[in-house]
Design a protein around this motif. Structure first.
Motif, short mmCIF file in Angstrom:
data_model
loop_
_atom_site.label_atom_id
_atom_site.label_comp_id
_atom_site.label_asym_id
_atom_site.label_seq_id
_atom_site.Cartn_x
_atom_site.Cartn_y
_atom_site.Cartn_z
N SER A 94 36.38 30.18 52.33
CA SER A 94 37.46 29.45 52.14
C SER A 94 37.25 28.43 53.23
O SER A 94 36.60 28.59 54.16
CB SER A 94 38.82 30.32 52.34
N LEU A 133 40.82 28.90 48.91
CA LEU A 133 39.94 30.22 48.68
C LEU A 133 38.79 30.21 47.63
O LEU A 133 39.17 30.04 46.42
CB LEU A 133 40.94 31.37 48.48
N ALA A 155 42.68 35.66 55.14
CA ALA A 155 42.58 34.18 54.82
C ALA A 155 43.81 33.36 54.87
O ALA A 155 44.03 32.28 55.44
CB ALA A 155 41.57 33.90 53.46
#
Length: 206
Positions: A94, A133, A155
């Motif tokens: 990401s 992402l 993330a």
């Protein structure tokens, strides 16, 4: 980002057969090959089952080069690794959407030089102002243990720590199980993008 903060609460409603201790960390450049294979898997290639075709080997070699660099979309610098007992079992790549166009050009120039593959006309996957992402994959033997969800939640924490209030991703049409996973993590549908010669559902967490 309420959903991404309390992983334990999220997982408390799930009952996997075996509870594994899944940890996450930043990737090392020595893991470029592992990341490259996962990038291929995220793009729809059946890389976990042999035999590999000659084209598969060429693409894997090119992506390993790409993933080992710092200036590409799929760089190890942009990748989180999930581990069980110290061994890598999944990854999520990401990055800041503001870097997309410049690093996309570098990424696919390398791939073209090594494989002859030319990227078809496609919509931008992301843009300035959002955290994207890109590619999530988990080893087949580790699926069903929330590894993907844990990587997504981590993330999202990274994105929040960097000051982003918008996180986006793209899910290929027909990938209903993946789409459900992302929705569980707070993503909602936000339009359609034509990427990698397939029509994709675009999702966004606000």
């Amino acid at each position: 980002f309420a959903l991404q903060r309390d992983c334990a609460a999220l997982l408390s409603n799930q009952q996997p057969i075996v509870m594994l201790k899944v940890e996450t960390r930043k990737a090392f450049n020595t893991e470029a090959g592992f990341i490259a294979r996962n990038i291929m898997a995220a793009m729809g290639s059946d890389v976990f089952n042999l035999p590999f075709s000659e084209d598969d080997f060429l693409i894997l070699e090119a992506l390993t080069d790409v993933c080992g660099r710092k200036d590409t979309l799929y760089s190890y610098c942009n990748t989180l690794i999930a581990t069980v007992a110290g061994l890598p079992v999944g990854s999520l790549t990401s990055y800041n959407g503001a870097d997309y166009r410049e690093k996309k050009e570098t990424t696919f120039s390398i791939i073209k030089d090594k494989t002859g593959f030319t990227l078809p006309q496609m919509d931008d996957e992301t843009s300035d102002g959002e955290y994207y992402l890109d590619s999530l994959a988990v080893l087949p033997s580790m699926r069903g243990h929330h590894v993907g969800k844990i990587l997504i939640l981590q993330a999202l924490e990274v994105a929040e720590g960097l000051g982003f209030n918008k996180v986006s991703l793209i899910v290929m049409e027909g990938e209903n199980k993946l789409k459900s996973l992302y929705e569980e993590c707070g993503f909602e549908e936000d339009g359609i993008r034509n990427c990698f010669q397939r029509i994709s559902d675009r999702n966004e967490a606000r």
